[in-house]
Scaffold this motif. Structure first.
Motif, mmCIF file in Angstrom:
data_model
loop_
_atom_site.group_PDB
_atom_site.id
_atom_site.type_symbol
_atom_site.label_atom_id
_atom_site.label_comp_id
_atom_site.label_asym_id
_atom_site.label_seq_id
_atom_site.Cartn_x
_atom_site.Cartn_y
_atom_site.Cartn_z
ATOM 1 N N LYS A 1 15.478 -22.352 6.940
ATOM 2 C CA LYS A 1 15.514 -20.902 7.140
ATOM 3 C C LYS A 1 16.615 -20.230 6.333
ATOM 4 C CE LYS A 1 13.430 -20.481 11.749
ATOM 5 N NZ LYS A 1 13.649 -20.074 13.155
ATOM 6 N N ASN A 2 17.636 -20.994 5.962
ATOM 7 C CA ASN A 2 18.717 -20.422 5.151
ATOM 8 C C ASN A 2 18.303 -20.240 3.692
ATOM 9 O OD1 ASN A 2 20.601 -20.328 7.274
ATOM 10 N ND2 ASN A 2 21.082 -22.503 6.992
ATOM 11 N N ARG A 3 17.160 -20.805 3.314
ATOM 12 C CA ARG A 3 16.731 -20.754 1.917
ATOM 13 C C ARG A 3 15.409 -20.026 1.715
ATOM 14 N NH1 ARG A 3 19.559 -23.994 -1.506
ATOM 15 N NH2 ARG A 3 21.141 -25.286 -0.523
ATOM 16 N N SER A 4 14.821 -19.542 2.776
ATOM 17 C CA SER A 4 13.555 -18.830 2.659
ATOM 18 C C SER A 4 13.425 -17.812 3.787
ATOM 19 C CB SER A 4 12.384 -19.814 2.716
ATOM 20 O OG SER A 4 11.145 -19.143 2.669
ATOM 21 N N SER A 5 12.898 -16.662 3.458
ATOM 22 C CA SER A 5 12.636 -15.658 4.494
ATOM 23 C C SER A 5 11.336 -16.010 5.209
ATOM 24 C CB SER A 5 12.508 -14.272 3.866
ATOM 25 O OG SER A 5 11.350 -14.206 3.042
ATOM 26 N N GLN A 6 11.154 -15.435 6.389
ATOM 27 C CA GLN A 6 9.915 -15.680 7.123
ATOM 28 C C GLN A 6 8.709 -15.173 6.337
ATOM 29 O OE1 GLN A 6 9.625 -15.081 11.482
ATOM 30 N NE2 GLN A 6 7.951 -13.640 11.046
#
Length: 373
Positions: A65-70
């Motif tokens: 989650k720190n490297r991609s948005s939802q």
């Protein structure tokens, strides 16, 4: 933006909106038995998992989650789901959810890993297997193009293998996929597989995403499968191999023949010339390969003697692959490493009967710089 592209953009927006409403947070250990890690990339990992409820084996794509948005995660999931009806595109199981630290969706499991793990350096794979791969990848790319989508990262790592002779392979990893007509403001993909116009793109000018970008990469994939090496490191004038190829494109009668083409059969020089047309508007469609299936694709010098050394060595299991196998897009800056927060995932090493995927092997070539937009 063309009507088809506008339509697929609207469809993806609706799919993302719908998926976001049903996205649930779950305890991954409660629903899946994690057997082993299959691959790692810039944004997450792939795990071989066993569904505790259905008994089905599958590949879980676990994205940090720190490297991609939802939204980016759901867009990739939606593209994968939209395309998975094609027999040469990986099947998306239609299950997406979140954990505390990750976004997750499930895909079918490829028992033999990816094409990259099958390539013998400086040898490649057998010609019959190359032709089968070319036909299937061609079909997958034309299906994507008909849907108004561009993969943007076609390479052996992103083609999964289901049998030793490549009767069934499937294109995967749509994390960098773009809707046709999207303006790209920076390099996108894997350097050695990028079209020449992508290699020199300037942020100020941008580049319009088009299927011709995938066609170029497709040509590089075919070359890698045939020879076990790259045609050049970068499609830029400073690269000597590429420069000589461009000179040949400009003057087919030149005396100094490009070294790159001497390593493949002369019967497909024109095919590669069309796939790698410098002017992207003159680049052929992926289906061009069908016209050359009766030709010899391997270099003639390799075919001398009673026994084809490529066929002989192909089934030797101790060979070193061209690069490390992975189910996951490894498109990331070369200075970036994936810092996993997946310590909560417990891998049960006692269930080896589920583990049918070979361990990734290290390669003996310098890895190409990978960048993303």
């Amino acid at each position: 933006m063309a009507p088809v592209a506008h339509g697929v953009e609207s469809l993806l927006d609706r799919m993302v909106s719908f998926s976001s409403q049903g996205l649930q947070k779950v305890d991954i250990q409660e629903h899946f038995l994690i057997v082993k890690e299959l691959g790692e990339g810039g944004f997450g990992k792939i795990f071989l998992a066993h569904n505790r409820n259905t008994g089905q084996r599958m590949a879980l794509k676990v994205i940090d989650k720190n490297r991609s948005s939802q939204r980016s995660f759901l867009r990739e999931f939606s593209i994968s789901f939209l395309l998975s009806v094609h027999p040469s595109i990986i099947e998306c199981c239609g299950s997406a959810f979140t954990t505390t630290d990750h976004f997750v969706f499930a895909q079918e499991l490829a028992p033999l890993g990816d094409l990259l793990s099958m390539i013998i350096p400086n040898v490649g794979i057998p010609e019959h297997a190359v032709k089968r791969c070319a036909v299937q990848i061609s079909s997958a790319l034309e299906f994507m193009a008909a849907k108004g989508l561009v993969h943007m990262d076609v390479k052996p790592d992103n083609v999964l293998v289901f049998d030793q002779d490549c009767h069934s392979i499937k294109l995967t990893d749509f994390g960098l996929a773009k809707v046709k007509g999207t303006v790209i403001r920076g390099k996108c993909g894997t350097t050695s597989f990028m079209a020449q116009e992508m290699c020199i793109v300037e942020i100020s000018d941008g580049l319009v995403a088009d299927g011709s970008l995938d066609v170029w990469s497709f040509g590089v994939v075919i070359y890698c499968l045939l020879t076990g090496e790259l045609p050049w490191e970068d499609a830029i004038p400073e690269d000597v191999k590429y420069k000589r190829f461009v000179e040949w494109q400009s003057n087919f009668q030149m005396h100094k023949f490009p070294e790159t083409l001497t390593k493949v059969g002369s019967g497909i020089w024109w095919m590669l010339g069309d796939l790698w047309a410098i002017d992207c508007t003159k680049r052929c469609q992926p289906s061009e390969v069908f016209k050359y299936l009766s030709e010899s694709w391997k270099a003639e010098t390799i075919r001398q003697g009673d026994e084809d050394p490529i066929e002989k060595s192909y089934y030797v299991q101790s060979h070193e692959p061209l690069c490390e196998a992975s189910h996951l897009n490894t498109s990331q800056d070369s200075d970036t490493t994936f810092r996993s927060t997946s310590g909560h995932l417990v891998i049960d090493t006692s269930v080896s009967e589920f583990d049918i995927t070979p361990e990734p092997q290290k390669y003996n070539m310098a890895e190409a710089l990978i960048v993303f937009d």
